[in-house]
Scaffold this motif. Structure first.
Motif, PDB file in Angstrom:
ATOM      1  N   THR A 244       0.321  11.691   5.474  1.00 17.80           N
ATOM      2  CA  THR A 244       0.797  11.432   6.838  1.00 17.80           C
ATOM      3  C   THR A 244       0.161  10.189   7.430  1.00 17.80           C
ATOM      4  OG1 THR A 244      -0.942  12.757   7.799  1.00 17.80           O
ATOM      5  CG2 THR A 244       1.118  13.887   7.329  1.00 17.80           C
ATOM      6  N   THR A 245      -0.792   9.582   6.694  1.00 20.09           N
ATOM      7  CA  THR A 245      -1.442   8.370   7.179  1.00 20.09           C
ATOM      8  C   THR A 245      -0.398   7.382   7.668  1.00 20.09           C
ATOM      9  OG1 THR A 245      -3.227   8.634   5.618  1.00 20.09           O
ATOM     10  CG2 THR A 245      -2.944   6.464   6.568  1.00 20.09           C
ATOM     11  N   SER A 246      -0.455   7.088   8.941  1.00 20.11           N
ATOM     12  CA  SER A 246       0.560   6.198   9.476  1.00 20.11           C
ATOM     13  C   SER A 246       0.147   4.762   9.221  1.00 20.11           C
ATOM     14  CB  SER A 246       0.705   6.435  10.971  1.00 20.11           C
ATOM     15  OG  SER A 246      -0.503   6.112  11.597  1.00 20.11           O
TER      16      SER A 246
ATOM     17  N   ASP B  74      -4.264  12.050   2.702  1.00 16.90           N
ATOM     18  CA  ASP B  74      -3.064  12.754   3.158  1.00 16.90           C
ATOM     19  C   ASP B  74      -1.924  11.774   3.356  1.00 16.90           C
ATOM     20  OD1 ASP B  74      -3.197  12.658   6.620  1.00 16.90           O
ATOM     21  OD2 ASP B  74      -4.810  11.935   5.358  1.00 16.90           O
TER      22      ASP B  74
ATOM     23  N   ASP C 187       1.473   2.201  11.028  1.00 18.04           N
ATOM     24  CA  ASP C 187       2.229   1.538  12.077  1.00 18.04           C
ATOM     25  C   ASP C 187       1.688   0.137  12.314  1.00 18.04           C
ATOM     26  OD1 ASP C 187       0.535   2.669  15.036  1.00 18.04           O
ATOM     27  OD2 ASP C 187      -0.121   2.717  12.954  1.00 18.04           O
ATOM     28  N   HIS C 188       2.576  -0.801  12.419  1.00 17.99           N
ATOM     29  CA  HIS C 188       2.139  -2.160  12.713  1.00 17.99           C
ATOM     30  C   HIS C 188       2.531  -2.523  14.117  1.00 17.99           C
ATOM     31  CE1 HIS C 188       0.348  -3.336   8.995  1.00 17.99           C
ATOM     32  NE2 HIS C 188       1.260  -2.645   8.373  1.00 17.99           N
ATOM     33  N   GLY C 189       1.905  -3.578  14.607  1.00 12.94           N
ATOM     34  CA  GLY C 189       2.141  -3.956  15.983  1.00 12.94           C
ATOM     35  C   GLY C 189       1.168  -3.205  16.844  1.00 12.94           C
ATOM     36  N   GLY C 190       0.827  -3.791  17.994  1.00 16.19           N
ATOM     37  CA  GLY C 190      -0.231  -3.214  18.803  1.00 16.19           C
ATOM     38  C   GLY C 190       0.227  -2.171  19.688  1.00 16.19           C
TER      39      GLY C 190
END
Lengths: 330, 326
Positions: free
Chosen positions: A323-325, A321, A327-330
């Motif tokens: 929408t798989t994010s 899909d 995102d980087h960073g914790g």
């Protein structure tokens, strides 16, 4: 999801067309079909007329298209040997093969998977060692030998089970079933074991090694560290993660059960498609051989399609899909 | 002093092998106070993770606890039956493992993994568990937790996954968390965030932490006290300032000297000669004696006991005479 299914179906169609081409080639390259049809005293003119009448003088491409069209409509041609439509012969034989294959598959999966889970969880238990030894037998003995040994033991020596045939069958429409009579069920037992034994042991060994693999992973350790119950960890977390490879192999094995039925059906004189195929090979009955080829291929293609869809259901990582994010960073 | 939360006394973990028994943890004793962070440092194979695993009761056969006691909140836990130990895991002792990428089951949503953990330990309804799961995710700093909870692990980045792992460890408010190299697999920039988060959460909840790591920087920043392990043995344990600035054991001293300081240029990085002995070849006497710059005759013959008189407890013949008060 829809795109995935459409892509898989298109691939399946390509595979089926390729198989159809091979089946079609059988007619062209294994002898002259006209000579197989006509008697010795047919004149050359009559042969030429027949050739034209059957469309054998048309371009190859046209003939192939006609062949594919006929197969798609269920017209599989006329048997050279029996002079009957192949489709009718298949209808008679199909129930025997499918009932035998179905029972073998149920045995292979229904016994193989629990045995595999058990010996994966209790790697060093004595019962696991017994399973491992038995599976070695199942994996190394060829089905015809297993069949003969079983016949010797249960049909000849003990004499409790029939050695050949389907027993009494009951007609349900065009489907003849052996599952509704006692003698039909008794007749199924030995062939089903013979046919399913190899697959059962293969599935058992696969499930075992996959379980051992998964039980070593961090997420299983973490699941235990979270205090989850053993049952939940073993049968929820671990088993589900073994399913993708297990389903792949199991699917292919169910396909081979149908394909391997040739040998088992011959050993047990089982009136199914495999036995019919072997007879048709002996008499060079090309329409039957070609139809069998298409049938087995279609079976494999359908199973593969189901397997692909099951992957999709089991493993969220395959649901591509958008929408798989990331995102980087914790 | 208050009754410690966790007391480990003379713990010994053995692995029987074909070539004799290996002793992965040898006569280790330490304690953790409520709300305290104890750092456990040492090289790979020094027995630090094994100690943590023994405490949560997840030693895998053939490994076994061959001696000693583990006491949690006054109750001995090392000899409990499996089912009783299972109930403690997650409820009393949470765990965080090294690699957040592999700690979560890839086939289940974060929601399912959180809720099953909560409902294993707490008598709550499905919707209460869901509420709790969302608030845990919010607490560990996951943005938009109501939406993110529906996602699968592969949809999270490494740092975010470690936050989820921490949320899972906190599900039932355990009094002790064993964090085994919680930041080793993460980017340096994210390491600091995770450590800060862990510190804040434990302060807020009054949770004690056993922080297993080989990163002295993490220890210095996080721990109240530090235990140094070598070849399965405890060589020194004491307040982090004392151990870092004024180490008593020659091994600790070597360890501290080997940490490069940013901005200071040196010709050669300081190091301890040789390497840690294998578990099947631990020398007689003090395990560190072959590498020790201050080795004495006695060190090669007799094993030094852990001297528990001072604030820093040390196992070294150099300090046999006086009590160590740095």
């Amino acid at each position: 999801m829809a795109a995935y299914i459409v892509r898989r179906i298109l691939q399946a169609i390509v595979v089926m067309l390729t198989v159809a081409l091979i089946a079609f080639s059988l007619f062209r390259f294994v002898g002259d079909p006209i000579l197989a049809l006509v008697g010795q005293d047919t004149t050359l003119e009559e042969q030429a007329e027949l050739r034209k009448e059957l469309g054998l003088t048309d371009p190859v491409v046209v003939q192939f298209a006609r062949f594919v069209g006929n197969v798609a409509r269920g017209e599989l041609g006329i048997s050279y040997g029996q002079r009957r439509p192949v489709i009718d012969m298949f209808k008679e034989r199909l129930p025997a093969t499918l009932e035998l294959s179905l029972l073998s598959a149920v045995l292979a999966i229904g016994i193989g998977i629990p045995m595999g889970i058990y010996s994966g969880l209790h790697r060093d238990g004595w019962l696991s060692r017994v399973f491992q030894t038995v599976s070695l037998v199942g994996i190394s003995l060829p089905p015809f030998l297993v069949g003969i040994l079983l016949i010797y033991l249960f049909a000849v020596f003990i004499g409790v089970l029939p050695s050949q045939g389907r027993g009494d069958t009951v007609q349900l429409g065009w489907w003849s079933t052996g599952l509704l009579t006692w003698s039909g069920i008794k007749s199924l037992i030995l062939p089903a074991i013979t046919l399913g034994l190899f697959q059962m042991t293969l599935i058992m060994r696969l499930v075992r090694s996959e379980m051992l693999e998964v039980l070593r992973t961090d997420y299983i350790k973490f699941a235990r560290a979270r205090g989850l119950k053993n049952r939940v960890v073993n049968f929820g977390h671990a088993l589900k993660n073994t399913l993708v490879p297990v389903i792949t192999v199991t699917g292919l094995q169910v396909g081979s059960i149908v394909a391997f039925a040739v040998i088992t059906e011959t050993v047990f004189q089982w009136p199914g498609l495999g036995f019919l195929f072997l007879q048709s090979v002996q008499t060079v009955d090309i329409p039957v051989m070609a139809a069998y080829l298409v049938f087995v291929a279609a079976f494999f293609v359908i199973i593969n399609l189901i397997v692909d869809l099951l992957y999709y259901v089991i493993d969220p990582r395959l649901r591509l899909d958008r929408t798989t994010s990331s995102d980087h960073g914790g | 002093m208050a009754e410690p939360l966790l007391k480990v006394e003379n713990l010994r973990v053995e692995f029987p092998t074909r070539r004799g028994t290996l002793c992965a943890v040898d006569d280790v004793s330490f304690h953790i106070q409520p709300g305290e962070v104890l750092g456990v440092v040492g090289e790979s194979g020094a027995g630090k993770s094994m100690t943590g695993i023994a405490v949560i009761g997840l030693l895998e056969a053939p490994g076994r606890i061959a001696g000693g006691r583990i006491v949690l909140e006054g109750q001995r836990i090392d000899d409990l039956p499996y089912e009783e130990k299972r109930k403690l895991r997650g409820r009393k002792i949470g765990a965080i493992f090294q690699d957040p990428l592999t700690s979560l089951n890839p086939l289940y949503t974060v929601e399912r993994q959180l809720i099953e953990t909560i409902r294993t330990h707490l008598e709550v309804s499905e919707s209460e568990a869901f509420e709790r799961a969302v608030s845990l995710l919010r607490e560990v700093g996951i943005p938009a937790p109501e939406q993110r909870i529906k996602h699968y692990p592969h949809q999270f980045s490494g740092g975010m996954r470690q936050r989820v792992v921490i949320a899972l460890a906190l599900c039932a408010e355990p009094s002790l968390i064993i964090a085994d190299e919680p930041t080793t697999a993460l980017d340096v920039s994210i390491q600091a965030q995770i450590i800060t988060l862990l510190k804040r959460l434990c302060r807020d909840h009054g949770t004690s932490v056993m922080l297993v790591t080989h990163d002295m920087g993490v220890i210095a920043e996080t721990a109240h006290r530090v235990a140094v392990m070598y070849a399965g043995r405890l060589v020194e344990v004491g307040p982090v300032k004392d151990v870092v600035r004024n180490p008593s054991h020659p091994y600790t001293a070597g360890l501290m000297a080997s940490i490069p300081v940013i901005g200071r240029k040196v010709e050669n990085l300081s190091q301890i000669d040789g390497s840690m002995p294998r578990l099947n070849a631990i020398p007689e006497g003090c395990a560190f004696s072959p590498r020790c710059p201050q080795v004495m005759e006695r060190c090669r013959r007799e094993r030094p006991p852990l001297d528990t008189r001072g604030r820093t407890e040390v196992s070294c013949w150099l300090h046999a005479g006086e009590s160590v008060d740095a």
